[in-house]
Write a protein that holds these residues in place. Structure first.
Motif, PDB file in Angstrom:
ATOM      1  N   GLU A 173       0.821  -1.210   0.000  1.00 39.66           N
ATOM      2  CA  GLU A 173       0.000   0.000   0.000  1.00 39.66           C
ATOM      3  C   GLU A 173       0.857   1.263   0.000  1.00 39.66           C
ATOM      4  O   GLU A 173       0.546   2.243  -0.691  1.00 39.66           O
ATOM      5  N   ASP A 174       1.988   1.217   0.737  1.00 38.63           N
ATOM      6  CA  ASP A 174       2.786   2.427   0.954  1.00 38.63           C
ATOM      7  C   ASP A 174       4.003   2.558   0.046  1.00 38.63           C
ATOM      8  O   ASP A 174       4.527   3.660  -0.129  1.00 38.63           O
ATOM      9  N   TRP A 175       4.459   1.453  -0.513  1.00 35.46           N
ATOM     10  CA  TRP A 175       5.739   1.434  -1.235  1.00 35.46           C
ATOM     11  C   TRP A 175       5.455   1.155  -2.710  1.00 35.46           C
ATOM     12  O   TRP A 175       5.143   0.039  -3.087  1.00 35.46           O
ATOM     13  N   SER A 181      14.368 -12.275  15.303  1.00 29.10           N
ATOM     14  CA  SER A 181      15.266 -12.699  16.375  1.00 29.10           C
ATOM     15  C   SER A 181      16.292 -11.610  16.589  1.00 29.10           C
ATOM     16  O   SER A 181      16.263 -10.559  15.922  1.00 29.10           O
ATOM     17  N   GLU A 182      17.225 -11.862  17.477  1.00 27.84           N
ATOM     18  CA  GLU A 182      18.279 -10.883  17.704  1.00 27.84           C
ATOM     19  C   GLU A 182      19.208 -10.775  16.500  1.00 27.84           C
ATOM     20  O   GLU A 182      19.915  -9.787  16.331  1.00 27.84           O
ATOM     21  N   ASN A 183      19.195 -11.793  15.641  1.00 25.17           N
ATOM     22  CA  ASN A 183      20.076 -11.797  14.476  1.00 25.17           C
ATOM     23  C   ASN A 183      19.405 -11.345  13.188  1.00 25.17           C
ATOM     24  O   ASN A 183      20.064 -10.781  12.306  1.00 25.17           O
ATOM     25  N   PHE A 184      18.102 -11.612  13.019  1.00 22.71           N
ATOM     26  CA  PHE A 184      17.465 -11.451  11.712  1.00 22.71           C
ATOM     27  C   PHE A 184      16.173 -10.631  11.766  1.00 22.71           C
ATOM     28  O   PHE A 184      15.412 -10.699  12.735  1.00 22.71           O
ATOM     29  N   ALA A 185      15.958  -9.895  10.666  1.00 19.51           N
ATOM     30  CA  ALA A 185      14.706  -9.160  10.450  1.00 19.51           C
ATOM     31  C   ALA A 185      14.138  -9.558   9.102  1.00 19.51           C
ATOM     32  O   ALA A 185      14.880  -9.870   8.161  1.00 19.51           O
ATOM     33  N   LEU A 186      12.818  -9.557   8.993  1.00 23.07           N
ATOM     34  CA  LEU A 186      12.133  -9.950   7.765  1.00 23.07           C
ATOM     35  C   LEU A 186      11.669  -8.719   6.995  1.00 23.07           C
ATOM     36  O   LEU A 186      11.030  -7.824   7.560  1.00 23.07           O
ATOM     37  N   LEU A 187      11.994  -8.674   5.688  1.00 26.30           N
ATOM     38  CA  LEU A 187      11.634  -7.573   4.809  1.00 26.30           C
ATOM     39  C   LEU A 187      10.871  -8.103   3.602  1.00 26.30           C
ATOM     40  O   LEU A 187      11.118  -9.225   3.149  1.00 26.30           O
ATOM     41  N   VAL A 188       9.979  -7.317   3.059  1.00 22.61           N
ATOM     42  CA  VAL A 188       9.327  -7.662   1.798  1.00 22.61           C
ATOM     43  C   VAL A 188      10.352  -7.502   0.673  1.00 22.61           C
ATOM     44  O   VAL A 188      11.011  -6.464   0.562  1.00 22.61           O
ATOM     45  N   ASN A 189      10.498  -8.529  -0.155  1.00 23.04           N
ATOM     46  CA  ASN A 189      11.405  -8.466  -1.307  1.00 23.04           C
ATOM     47  C   ASN A 189      10.701  -7.703  -2.428  1.00 23.04           C
ATOM     48  O   ASN A 189       9.645  -8.132  -2.901  1.00 23.04           O
ATOM     49  N   PRO A 190      11.259  -6.580  -2.874  1.00 19.92           N
ATOM     50  CA  PRO A 190      10.577  -5.773  -3.897  1.00 19.92           C
ATOM     51  C   PRO A 190      10.744  -6.308  -5.319  1.00 19.92           C
ATOM     52  O   PRO A 190      10.163  -5.738  -6.251  1.00 19.92           O
ATOM     53  N   PHE A 191      11.522  -7.380  -5.499  1.00 24.30           N
ATOM     54  CA  PHE A 191      11.704  -7.979  -6.830  1.00 24.30           C
ATOM     55  C   PHE A 191      11.321  -9.459  -6.750  1.00 24.30           C
ATOM     56  O   PHE A 191      12.177 -10.340  -6.786  1.00 24.30           O
ATOM     57  N   PRO A 192      10.034  -9.742  -6.642  1.00 21.64           N
ATOM     58  CA  PRO A 192       9.592 -11.086  -6.262  1.00 21.64           C
ATOM     59  C   PRO A 192       9.582 -12.097  -7.394  1.00 21.64           C
ATOM     60  O   PRO A 192       9.412 -11.779  -8.567  1.00 21.64           O
ATOM     61  N   ILE A 193       9.777 -13.362  -6.993  1.00 19.57           N
ATOM     62  CA  ILE A 193       9.485 -14.527  -7.831  1.00 19.57           C
ATOM     63  C   ILE A 193       8.170 -15.138  -7.359  1.00 19.57           C
ATOM     64  O   ILE A 193       7.383 -15.639  -8.147  1.00 19.57           O
ATOM     65  N   LEU A 194       7.948 -15.071  -6.036  1.00 18.53           N
ATOM     66  CA  LEU A 194       6.805 -15.716  -5.398  1.00 18.53           C
ATOM     67  C   LEU A 194       5.748 -14.677  -5.026  1.00 18.53           C
ATOM     68  O   LEU A 194       6.066 -13.506  -4.822  1.00 18.53           O
ATOM     69  N   ARG A 195       4.494 -15.127  -4.919  1.00 21.58           N
ATOM     70  CA  ARG A 195       3.387 -14.189  -4.666  1.00 21.58           C
ATOM     71  C   ARG A 195       3.564 -13.435  -3.355  1.00 21.58           C
ATOM     72  O   ARG A 195       3.112 -12.298  -3.218  1.00 21.58           O
ATOM     73  N   LYS A 196       4.180 -14.092  -2.376  1.00 18.04           N
ATOM     74  CA  LYS A 196       4.648 -13.412  -1.175  1.00 18.04           C
ATOM     75  C   LYS A 196       6.112 -13.811  -1.020  1.00 18.04           C
ATOM     76  O   LYS A 196       6.412 -14.994  -0.814  1.00 18.04           O
ATOM     77  N   HIS A 197       6.991 -12.856  -1.116  1.00 22.09           N
ATOM     78  CA  HIS A 197       8.429 -13.135  -1.191  1.00 22.09           C
ATOM     79  C   HIS A 197       9.141 -12.199  -0.213  1.00 22.09           C
ATOM     80  O   HIS A 197       8.998 -10.980  -0.290  1.00 22.09           O
TER      81      HIS A 197
END
Length: 310
Positions: A15-17, A85-101
């Motif tokens: 919606e925002d990006w 986690s303390e090590n990793f963050a999840l981001l939306v991939n802006p160049f997708p192969i999958l419907r949610k990537h």
């Protein structure tokens, strides 16, 4: 609850990006075709937006000269994430192969290496549950940012390999009470790890990496791609590789095929950025490409026999 947060992040980013919104809208319109390779039904996806990843230069000079696009300070202003986690963050991939990537990024700018983060991979796959497959591309196996440790994740239903494995009888190589190691020899050579005992699975995967390292002594990490998901038990598919890119990638003119397979491709969904390549790829060509990239049959059998003695 985690998947609820992930879905909310995904919806808000679209919606925002504008970049993400545009590329996911385009993904809905991509052309697909199915190809049979060694008895398996694989899917080709004509996806021009993937030209950035498919043609990415990953030599040391190029990496040193460009800003790392996975470091927090270099992320687009509109990009947001979720702490896993303390090590990793999840981001939306802006160049997708999958419907949610998604891209799952380490907070530190450290090299792409699986060994120190096997436990993180299992934890993340548990957090995301069976709906998503977590995947890893080695530094010379499709990772377009081999200088920054990251996983990715996408909808499990879009990986043909999961349904392929349900229909074949893989060879049992090693088994204990709570874990099992199987070998799959088809359009690619692969090992499948299954189990509910996390520590045993981690040790088994470490042993496989160490054994495989003996076949590629000139590499910092043996060349591999990994898929992982959790559905009451972990299922991990390990694709040992022979090399990074097929010979067709380096050809010129009509002989060139700009296809640089990584985890999703090995999992049966191949993103092809150029229309001319999408049209020309057939069973024979794709079989040849996989034969070049997957660990050769002789070494795969040697590795398999070595793993029987664990």
């Amino acid at each position: 609850m985690m998947n609820k947060d992930i879905n909310e992040l995904f919806d808000s980013q679209l919606e925002d990006w504008s970049l993400a919104k545009q590329n996911y809208a385009t993904l809905k319109k991509v052309t697909l075709k199915e190809i049979q390779v060694d008895g398996a039904t694989l899917t080709l996806q004509f996806n021009p937006a993937r030209i950035i990843s498919s043609s990415a230069k990953v030599d040391k000079k190029t990496l040193a000269e460009r800003p790392c696009f996975l470091c927090h300070k270099n992320l687009p202003e509109k990009q947001r994430g979720i702490d896993l986690s303390e090590n990793f963050a999840l981001l939306v991939n802006p160049f997708p192969i999958l419907r949610k990537h998604f891209t799952i990024v380490n907070r530190k700018h450290i090299p792409q290496r699986l060994l120190p983060f096997i436990e993180d991979m299992l934890k993340i796959s548990t957090q995301l549950s069976k709906e998503y497959t977590v995947f890893y591309n080695g530094p010379k196996c499709g990772a377009s940012a081999p200088d920054h440790m990251h996983f990715q994740a996408g909808l499990s239903e879009q990986f043909p390999i999961w349904s392929i494995l349900e229909r074949v009888q893989a060879e049992v190589v090693y088994q204990k009470e709570f874990i099992k190691l199987e070998a799959f020899e088809g359009y690619v050579n692969a090992f499948i790890l299954k189990g509910t005992a996390k520590k045993q699975l981690i040790n088994l995967l470490i042993n496989i990496l160490n054994a495989f390292s003996d076949f590629q002594t000139d590499e910092d990490e043996p060349m591999l791609n990994v898929l992982a998901k959790y559905d009451g038990e972990w299922q991990i598919i390990l694709f040992p590789r022979e090399k990074h890119r097929p010979s067709q990638y380096f050809e010129e003119g009509d002989k060139q095929v700009l296809l640089s397979p990584a985890s999703v491709d090995f999992g049966g969904l191949l993103a092809v950025p150029r229309k001319e390549d999408f049209k020309k790829i057939n069973e024979s060509l794709l079989s040849d490409i996989f034969e070049q990239l997957t660990l050769n049959t002789e070494d795969f059998k040697k590795l398999k026999e070595e793993l029987r003695t664990l």
